[in-house]
Each structure stands twice: as C-alpha cells, then as structure tokens.
Design a protein around this motif. Structure first.
Motif, PDB file in Angstrom:
ATOM      1  N   MET A   1      12.888  -3.920 -11.663  1.00  0.00           N
ATOM      2  CA  MET A   1      12.905  -4.518  -9.895  1.00  0.00           C
ATOM      3  C   MET A   1      13.456  -5.646  -9.736  1.00  0.00           C
ATOM      4  O   MET A   1      12.176  -6.208 -10.194  1.00  0.00           O
ATOM      5  N   ILE A   2      13.613  -6.333  -8.883  1.00  0.00           N
ATOM      6  CA  ILE A   2      13.424  -7.927  -8.633  1.00  0.00           C
ATOM      7  C   ILE A   2      13.602  -7.916  -6.885  1.00  0.00           C
ATOM      8  O   ILE A   2      14.409  -6.833  -6.211  1.00  0.00           O
ATOM      9  N   ILE A   3      12.842  -9.251  -6.620  1.00  0.00           N
ATOM     10  CA  ILE A   3      12.056  -8.458  -4.923  1.00  0.00           C
ATOM     11  C   ILE A   3      12.565 -10.161  -4.902  1.00  0.00           C
ATOM     12  O   ILE A   3      12.024 -10.525  -5.420  1.00  0.00           O
ATOM     13  N   PHE A   4      13.756 -10.470  -4.321  1.00  0.00           N
ATOM     14  CA  PHE A   4      14.300 -11.812  -3.857  1.00  0.00           C
ATOM     15  C   PHE A   4      13.070 -12.363  -2.398  1.00  0.00           C
ATOM     16  O   PHE A   4      14.401 -11.280  -0.942  1.00  0.00           O
ATOM     17  N   LEU A   5      12.501 -13.081  -1.699  1.00  0.00           N
ATOM     18  CA  LEU A   5      12.822 -13.394  -0.845  1.00  0.00           C
ATOM     19  C   LEU A   5      12.491 -14.866  -0.771  1.00  0.00           C
ATOM     20  O   LEU A   5      12.496 -16.232  -1.500  1.00  0.00           O
ATOM     21  N   TYR A   6      12.924 -14.822   0.423  1.00  0.00           N
ATOM     22  CA  TYR A   6      13.695 -16.463   0.699  1.00  0.00           C
ATOM     23  C   TYR A   6      13.792 -16.426   2.566  1.00  0.00           C
ATOM     24  O   TYR A   6      13.384 -15.924   3.145  1.00  0.00           O
ATOM     25  N   GLY A   7      13.620 -17.663   2.948  1.00  0.00           N
ATOM     26  CA  GLY A   7      13.545 -17.516   3.994  1.00  0.00           C
ATOM     27  C   GLY A   7      13.631 -19.425   4.773  1.00  0.00           C
ATOM     28  O   GLY A   7      12.566 -19.737   3.467  1.00  0.00           O
ATOM     29  N   LYS A   8      13.114 -19.410   5.895  1.00  0.00           N
ATOM     30  CA  LYS A   8      12.790 -21.063   6.174  1.00  0.00           C
ATOM     31  C   LYS A   8      11.590 -20.827   6.519  1.00  0.00           C
ATOM     32  O   LYS A   8      10.777 -22.077   6.542  1.00  0.00           O
ATOM     33  N   ASP A   9      10.924 -19.709   7.401  1.00  0.00           N
ATOM     34  CA  ASP A   9       9.551 -19.224   7.428  1.00  0.00           C
ATOM     35  C   ASP A   9       8.519 -18.935   6.571  1.00  0.00           C
ATOM     36  O   ASP A   9       8.973 -17.351   6.235  1.00  0.00           O
ATOM     37  N   SER A  10       7.732 -19.901   6.318  1.00  0.00           N
ATOM     38  CA  SER A  10       6.854 -19.547   4.895  1.00  0.00           C
ATOM     39  C   SER A  10       5.635 -18.620   4.915  1.00  0.00           C
ATOM     40  O   SER A  10       5.089 -17.856   4.225  1.00  0.00           O
ATOM     41  N   TYR A  11       5.233 -17.994   6.351  1.00  0.00           N
ATOM     42  CA  TYR A  11       4.753 -17.378   6.638  1.00  0.00           C
ATOM     43  C   TYR A  11       4.901 -16.033   6.714  1.00  0.00           C
ATOM     44  O   TYR A  11       3.669 -15.278   6.053  1.00  0.00           O
ATOM     45  N   ARG A  12       6.124 -15.725   6.985  1.00  0.00           N
ATOM     46  CA  ARG A  12       6.303 -14.556   7.255  1.00  0.00           C
ATOM     47  C   ARG A  12       6.986 -14.083   6.050  1.00  0.00           C
ATOM     48  O   ARG A  12       6.588 -12.817   5.427  1.00  0.00           O
ATOM     49  N   ARG A  13       7.554 -15.283   4.344  1.00  0.00           N
ATOM     50  CA  ARG A  13       7.484 -15.188   3.168  1.00  0.00           C
ATOM     51  C   ARG A  13       6.390 -14.910   2.396  1.00  0.00           C
ATOM     52  O   ARG A  13       6.529 -13.307   1.894  1.00  0.00           O
ATOM     53  N   GLN A  14       5.196 -15.025   3.463  1.00  0.00           N
ATOM     54  CA  GLN A  14       4.035 -15.244   3.280  1.00  0.00           C
ATOM     55  C   GLN A  14       3.426 -13.494   2.375  1.00  0.00           C
ATOM     56  O   GLN A  14       2.630 -13.123   2.191  1.00  0.00           O
ATOM     57  N   GLN A  15       3.614 -13.315   4.033  1.00  0.00           N
ATOM     58  CA  GLN A  15       3.295 -12.282   4.845  1.00  0.00           C
ATOM     59  C   GLN A  15       3.920 -11.027   3.853  1.00  0.00           C
ATOM     60  O   GLN A  15       3.025  -9.817   3.560  1.00  0.00           O
ATOM     61  N   LYS A  16       5.061 -10.814   3.805  1.00  0.00           N
ATOM     62  CA  LYS A  16       6.271  -9.798   3.415  1.00  0.00           C
ATOM     63  C   LYS A  16       5.469  -9.721   1.284  1.00  0.00           C
ATOM     64  O   LYS A  16       5.565  -8.767   1.050  1.00  0.00           O
ATOM     65  N   PHE A  17       5.352 -10.743   1.282  1.00  0.00           N
ATOM     66  CA  PHE A  17       4.674 -10.683  -0.178  1.00  0.00           C
ATOM     67  C   PHE A  17       3.274 -10.592  -0.723  1.00  0.00           C
ATOM     68  O   PHE A  17       3.302  -9.018  -1.232  1.00  0.00           O
ATOM     69  N   ARG A  18       2.587 -10.472   0.861  1.00  0.00           N
ATOM     70  CA  ARG A  18       1.441  -9.984   0.559  1.00  0.00           C
ATOM     71  C   ARG A  18       0.991  -8.438   0.544  1.00  0.00           C
ATOM     72  O   ARG A  18       0.218  -7.454   0.293  1.00  0.00           O
ATOM     73  N   GLU A  19       2.312  -8.150   1.838  1.00  0.00           N
ATOM     74  CA  GLU A  19       2.197  -5.823   1.812  1.00  0.00           C
ATOM     75  C   GLU A  19       2.814  -6.022   0.583  1.00  0.00           C
ATOM     76  O   GLU A  19       2.781  -4.845   0.693  1.00  0.00           O
ATOM     77  N   ILE A  20       3.689  -6.364  -0.199  1.00  0.00           N
ATOM     78  CA  ILE A  20       5.058  -6.172  -1.141  1.00  0.00           C
ATOM     79  C   ILE A  20       3.503  -5.618  -2.465  1.00  0.00           C
ATOM     80  O   ILE A  20       2.806  -4.872  -3.020  1.00  0.00           O
ATOM     81  N   PHE A  21       2.623  -6.765  -2.371  1.00  0.00           N
ATOM     82  CA  PHE A  21       1.289  -7.180  -3.672  1.00  0.00           C
ATOM     83  C   PHE A  21       0.102  -5.795  -3.533  1.00  0.00           C
ATOM     84  O   PHE A  21       0.044  -5.084  -4.159  1.00  0.00           O
TER      85      PHE A  21
END
Length: 95
Positions: A1-21
């Motif tokens: 499975m590949i999850i691609f996190l992208y976007g200008k908002d690094s806070y929300r990107r990190q927040q989503k990464f922490r949720e997945i992890f």
C-alpha cells in the motif's frame, strides 16, 4: 500500500502522518519502521523497500521523505521499486 501525503500545509500533512503511524503502532511492532530520504539514496540498483523483515513483525512501515526531489533519470527505477511495494500486501509506504 502506498500513501502519498502532499500539500502546502505542512502542519496538516504531519498531523495526517501521525494519525496513520499511530494506527500502525496500535497493531504492529515499531521495529519494522524504516525512514529514508530519497535525496541520499545513491545506489538504486541494490535498493529495495522489501529487502528485509524483522523477526517481530511481518508488516513493514516505510517512510520516504523528499520524494518530489527525484531526478528524471531515476523515475523508471523508482516506479519499479514502488510497483513492488504496491503488490506486497505487508508493506505500507508513506511518501
């Protein structure tokens, strides 16, 4: 499975990464977590996301940072590496 996190908002990107992890850590061992910076991987011929497994868990969680910085010459090599990760149901790859 590949999850691609992208976007200008690094806070929300990190927040989503922490949720997945966090969801991964609830079910699996932290020994199977790898983090790679794409800029510093020089030997793509011998690089594989699926090369080693731990004794403690069959699943593997791989984080690839700076994925948007890959060179045009290496795009096909990365495509074959990620294609192998997609077909493996025991690997989670976050870009």
């Amino acid at each position: 499975m590949i999850i691609f996190l992208y976007g200008k908002d690094s806070y929300r990107r990190q927040q989503k990464f922490r949720e997945i992890f966090g969801e991964y850590r609830k079910k699996h061992s932290a020994f199977a977590v790898e983090e790679w910076d794409v800029e510093y991987i020089s030997d793509l011929q011998n690089f594989s996301l699926l090369n080693e497994r731990t004794l403690f868990d069959v699943f593997k969680f791989v984080v690839l940072k700076n994925f948007s910085s890959i060179e045009k010459a290496n795009e096909k090599k990365w495509a074959s590496i990620l294609n192998a990760a997609v077909s493996d149901a025991t690997t989670i790859c976050v870009l």
